[in-house]
Scaffold this motif. Structure first.
Motif, PDB file in Angstrom:
ATOM      1  N   VAL B  50      51.054  31.873  36.052  1.00 26.24           N
ATOM      2  CA  VAL B  50      49.790  32.507  36.436  1.00 26.24           C
ATOM      3  C   VAL B  50      48.599  31.633  36.033  1.00 26.24           C
ATOM      4  O   VAL B  50      47.716  31.322  36.846  1.00 26.24           O
ATOM      5  CB  VAL B  50      49.669  33.909  35.807  1.00 26.24           C
ATOM      6  CG1 VAL B  50      48.309  34.526  36.124  1.00 26.24           C
ATOM      7  CG2 VAL B  50      50.785  34.805  36.315  1.00 26.24           C
ATOM      8  N   HIS B 183      40.778  37.109  32.774  1.00 33.34           N
ATOM      9  CA  HIS B 183      41.441  37.510  34.020  1.00 33.34           C
ATOM     10  C   HIS B 183      42.105  38.867  33.815  1.00 33.34           C
ATOM     11  O   HIS B 183      42.350  39.301  32.688  1.00 33.34           O
ATOM     12  CB  HIS B 183      42.455  36.467  34.473  1.00 33.34           C
ATOM     13  CG  HIS B 183      43.654  36.334  33.582  1.00 33.34           C
ATOM     14  ND1 HIS B 183      44.773  37.123  33.704  1.00 33.34           N
ATOM     15  CD2 HIS B 183      43.899  35.500  32.534  1.00 33.34           C
ATOM     16  CE1 HIS B 183      45.659  36.775  32.801  1.00 33.34           C
ATOM     17  NE2 HIS B 183      45.157  35.801  32.060  1.00 33.34           N
ATOM     18  N   ALA B 185      40.915  41.821  34.419  1.00 36.02           N
ATOM     19  CA  ALA B 185      40.072  42.994  34.136  1.00 36.02           C
ATOM     20  C   ALA B 185      39.899  43.817  35.413  1.00 36.02           C
ATOM     21  O   ALA B 185      39.856  43.279  36.514  1.00 36.02           O
ATOM     22  CB  ALA B 185      38.717  42.545  33.608  1.00 36.02           C
ATOM     23  N   GLN B 186      39.809  45.116  35.239  1.00 34.09           N
ATOM     24  CA  GLN B 186      39.629  46.005  36.386  1.00 34.09           C
ATOM     25  C   GLN B 186      38.165  46.103  36.811  1.00 34.09           C
ATOM     26  O   GLN B 186      37.867  46.428  37.961  1.00 34.09           O
ATOM     27  CB  GLN B 186      40.139  47.410  36.048  1.00 34.09           C
ATOM     28  CG  GLN B 186      41.600  47.448  35.599  1.00 34.09           C
ATOM     29  CD  GLN B 186      42.555  47.110  36.727  1.00 34.09           C
ATOM     30  OE1 GLN B 186      42.417  47.629  37.830  1.00 34.09           O
ATOM     31  NE2 GLN B 186      43.510  46.240  36.465  1.00 34.09           N
ATOM     32  N   LEU B 215      35.129  35.364  35.270  1.00 33.46           N
ATOM     33  CA  LEU B 215      36.318  36.210  35.305  1.00 33.46           C
ATOM     34  C   LEU B 215      37.098  35.890  36.570  1.00 33.46           C
ATOM     35  O   LEU B 215      36.556  35.402  37.562  1.00 33.46           O
ATOM     36  CB  LEU B 215      35.925  37.686  35.251  1.00 33.46           C
ATOM     37  CG  LEU B 215      35.150  38.270  36.425  1.00 33.46           C
ATOM     38  CD1 LEU B 215      36.087  38.842  37.468  1.00 33.46           C
ATOM     39  CD2 LEU B 215      34.206  39.366  35.943  1.00 33.46           C
ATOM     40  N   VAL B 217      40.272  37.333  39.255  1.00 40.92           N
ATOM     41  CA  VAL B 217      40.902  38.550  39.760  1.00 40.92           C
ATOM     42  C   VAL B 217      42.403  38.313  39.894  1.00 40.92           C
ATOM     43  O   VAL B 217      42.830  37.331  40.483  1.00 40.92           O
ATOM     44  CB  VAL B 217      40.309  38.914  41.135  1.00 40.92           C
ATOM     45  CG1 VAL B 217      40.957  40.178  41.663  1.00 40.92           C
ATOM     46  CG2 VAL B 217      38.804  39.072  41.030  1.00 40.92           C
ATOM     47  N   ASP B 218      43.171  39.219  39.335  1.00 41.18           N
ATOM     48  CA  ASP B 218      44.629  39.128  39.488  1.00 41.18           C
ATOM     49  C   ASP B 218      45.046  39.991  40.671  1.00 41.18           C
ATOM     50  O   ASP B 218      45.652  41.030  40.497  1.00 41.18           O
ATOM     51  CB  ASP B 218      45.329  39.652  38.245  1.00 41.18           C
ATOM     52  CG  ASP B 218      45.155  38.748  37.052  1.00 41.18           C
ATOM     53  OD1 ASP B 218      45.711  39.058  36.007  1.00 41.18           O
ATOM     54  OD2 ASP B 218      44.458  37.740  37.175  1.00 41.18           O
ATOM     55  N   ASP B 219      44.710  39.626  41.857  1.00 35.85           N
ATOM     56  CA  ASP B 219      45.144  40.481  42.959  1.00 35.85           C
ATOM     57  C   ASP B 219      46.330  39.831  43.673  1.00 35.85           C
ATOM     58  O   ASP B 219      46.820  38.767  43.287  1.00 35.85           O
ATOM     59  CB  ASP B 219      43.998  40.818  43.905  1.00 35.85           C
ATOM     60  CG  ASP B 219      43.495  39.613  44.659  1.00 35.85           C
ATOM     61  OD1 ASP B 219      44.168  38.578  44.615  1.00 35.85           O
ATOM     62  OD2 ASP B 219      42.444  39.728  45.300  1.00 35.85           O
ATOM     63  N   LEU B 220      46.794  40.491  44.675  1.00 40.11           N
ATOM     64  CA  LEU B 220      48.019  40.036  45.333  1.00 40.11           C
ATOM     65  C   LEU B 220      47.901  38.618  45.871  1.00 40.11           C
ATOM     66  O   LEU B 220      48.881  37.881  45.932  1.00 40.11           O
ATOM     67  CB  LEU B 220      48.351  40.995  46.488  1.00 40.11           C
ATOM     68  CG  LEU B 220      49.140  42.250  46.111  1.00 40.11           C
ATOM     69  CD1 LEU B 220      49.338  43.118  47.345  1.00 40.11           C
ATOM     70  CD2 LEU B 220      50.492  41.869  45.526  1.00 40.11           C
ATOM     71  N   TYR B 223      49.279  35.999  43.579  1.00 41.47           N
ATOM     72  CA  TYR B 223      50.738  35.888  43.505  1.00 41.47           C
ATOM     73  C   TYR B 223      51.331  35.367  44.813  1.00 41.47           C
ATOM     74  O   TYR B 223      52.299  34.615  44.809  1.00 41.47           O
ATOM     75  CB  TYR B 223      51.330  37.233  43.088  1.00 41.47           C
ATOM     76  CG  TYR B 223      50.717  37.669  41.788  1.00 41.47           C
ATOM     77  CD1 TYR B 223      51.033  36.984  40.623  1.00 41.47           C
ATOM     78  CD2 TYR B 223      49.763  38.664  41.733  1.00 41.47           C
ATOM     79  CE1 TYR B 223      50.422  37.307  39.424  1.00 41.47           C
ATOM     80  CE2 TYR B 223      49.155  38.995  40.548  1.00 41.47           C
ATOM     81  CZ  TYR B 223      49.480  38.320  39.394  1.00 41.47           C
ATOM     82  OH  TYR B 223      48.863  38.631  38.216  1.00 41.47           O
ATOM     83  N   PRO B 240      38.690  38.552  47.123  1.00 41.75           N
ATOM     84  CA  PRO B 240      38.059  38.620  45.798  1.00 41.75           C
ATOM     85  C   PRO B 240      38.540  37.505  44.881  1.00 41.75           C
ATOM     86  O   PRO B 240      37.751  36.927  44.128  1.00 41.75           O
ATOM     87  CB  PRO B 240      38.493  39.992  45.279  1.00 41.75           C
ATOM     88  CG  PRO B 240      38.737  40.804  46.504  1.00 41.75           C
ATOM     89  CD  PRO B 240      39.301  39.843  47.508  1.00 41.75           C
TER      90      PRO B 240
END
Lengths: 203, 262
Positions: B50, B183, B185-186, B215, B217-220, B223, B240
């Motif tokens: 990651v 990274h 964070a919501q 910051l 974003v850990d979005d899809l 991955y 994002p």
């Protein structure tokens, strides 16, 4: 090079004035709404509202050894304030006080003894925060450094980070080093997306 | 938590001129930068896909913003699970493997790359993956620690890990610029609070100020990009995650330009 020295904290009134100016160090978004307010049987040094609308009674010990009695008074003031929060909401809606949040207390003192610390811990979160203060001279100016005790219960809600000391009291006003600022142009709307579970980064 | 006057002077005193401290190599150390190339050390574990993806995508964004970027990666296995195949990748982002086995050897690799490459602007960037355990084993300052970028989530365990790593870095290299990117964070406030915690804790425990680098974003898309080995900024430029990566890249480039202006 500015020289620094620890100095006597001054009169009770001077400490209160100084503390009021330096509350931002605590990073809780405190807004002072009244000063030297008569409570049940003694005065509350500062009455403030935190960023969640909770009422905070701030009591200040000007000398060592006063803090055990101050803690007792603080608890009484907390109960006294709780009984009046609804009235304050009705009388002064502009203060944005949250009527459903219990009041809490912040005690400021040069130091706290073991008994006071243990008592504060026992009272639990969102009841009392112990804050030690230290008076310093930086060149021609003086200031109070506020330091929450590490073993003092912290409010459950993590406070929004604010810069630490912002200014000293006398002119010229030197800037104290604030904590580094968070930098990002992103707003919450930029973060909204379909999310995946966050895997734990492996070493 | 007893503190004496010396512990709190940093609240009042002027910091050591950071730029001066940063560009001055530690005694006996080789500079890992030239006037036209900046080196940033990025602690990333050997299986931390990651954070590796973040570093790689930031490099891509640097290039999209007009800079040049290369990643130097000391990896034990080939091909590494961390990166796309080593070569010149999308938009000219290069991945250069290194056989270094410790921080000193990695510094030599970085220096060799810097010396052998023609740099065209102040925005040329070399990101160096540093195995975190190498920092703890280092016995002294290293120019690779001049500027370090840490990725941490806002979870307490990760923040503590970042704090420990910050302490390890500044113990060995007191003039280090330690950057923090949050990274996972919501909300922005969550990231801001996490950074605030780290900034305050670092000042209290190490006497050192960290610097915010935004910051992520850990979005899809992150991955998907890892699986597809495609940079997010190219595959999903309006996502994002891409916006956040670009923001971090802008902060990095902004500081490089500011440093260049002196």
């Amino acid at each position: 090079m500015v020289e620094f020295a620890r100095i006597p904290p001054g009169s009770a009134k001077a400490i209160r004035t100084e503390a009021r100016e330096q509350l931002g160090q605590l990073g809780q978004g405190l807004r002072v709404i009244a000063e030297d307010v008569m409570g049940l049987a003694s005065s509350i040094d500062l009455l403030a509202v935190d960023e969640d609308g909770g009422v905070v009674a701030i009591l200040i010990a000007s000398e060592r050894g006063q803090e055990p009695a101050l803690l007792g008074r603080a608890i009484a003031h907390r109960a006294w304030a709780d009984e009046r929060v609804k009235d304050w909401c009705a009388l002064a809606p502009e203060l944005a006080i949250a009527s459903d949040r219990p009041a809490r207390c912040i005690l400021l003192a040069p130091d706290f003894g073991e008994e006071t610390r243990l008592a504060a811990r026992t009272l639990g979160s969102n009841t009392v925060l112990l804050v030690r203060y230290l008076a310093l001279r930086a060149g021609e100016a003086t200031g109070l450094l506020l330091e929450p005790l590490a073993d003092s219960p912290q409010p459950e809600r993590t406070p929004r980070q604010e810069p630490a000391i912002t200014r000293l009291s006398s002119s010229p006003v030197p800037k104290l080093d604030p904590l580094p600022e968070f930098r990002s142009k992103l707003a919450d709307r930029d973060l909204r997306a379909q999310r995946a579970p966050t895997p734990t980064p492996a070493g | 938590m007893a503190r004496n006057l010396s512990d709190v002077l940093h609240y009042f005193g002027p910091e050591l001129a950071e730029s001066e401290a940063r560009v001055r190599p530690a005694d006996g150390q080789t500079r890992a930068e030239t006037s036209a190339c900046r080196v940033i050390g990025v602690p990333i574990g050997s299986r931390d896909v990651v954070r590796a993806a973040f570093a790689w995508n930031i490099a891509v964004e640097v290039v999209r913003l007009g800079g040049r970027a290369t990643i130097l990666c000391p990896d034990e296995t080939s091909p590494s699970p961390l990166w796309p195949q080593a070569s010149t990748g999308p938009l000219g982002v290069g991945l250069r493997p290194s056989l270094a086995q410790n921080l000193d050897e990695l510094l030599t690799s970085a220096q060799n790359w810097v010396d052998s490459t023609v740099h065209r602007s102040e925005s040329d960037l070399l990101l160096v993956r540093i195995p975190p355990e190498w920092i703890g084993k280092a016995t002294g300052p290293s120019a690779l620690l001049d500027w370090v970028l840490l990725f941490t989530s806002s979870e307490e365990a990760n923040l503590q890990e970042a704090l420990t790593l910050t302490g390890n870095v500044v113990d060995r290299h007191p003039a280090a610029r330690v950057g923090i990117t949050i990274h996972g964070a919501q909300t922005r406030e969550e990231a801001e609070t996490a950074f605030g915690f780290l900034a305050r804790a670092s000042r209290e425990k190490t006497g050192h100020d960290v610097r915010s680098y935004g910051l992520l974003v850990d979005d899809l898309d992150v991955y998907r990009a890892i699986v597809a080995q495609r940079p997010i900024g190219l595959a999903h430029p309006q996502s994002p995650a891409a916006r956040a990566l670009r923001d971090v890249a802008e902060l990095v480039l902004g500081d490089i330009e500011e440093d260049a202006r002196g």
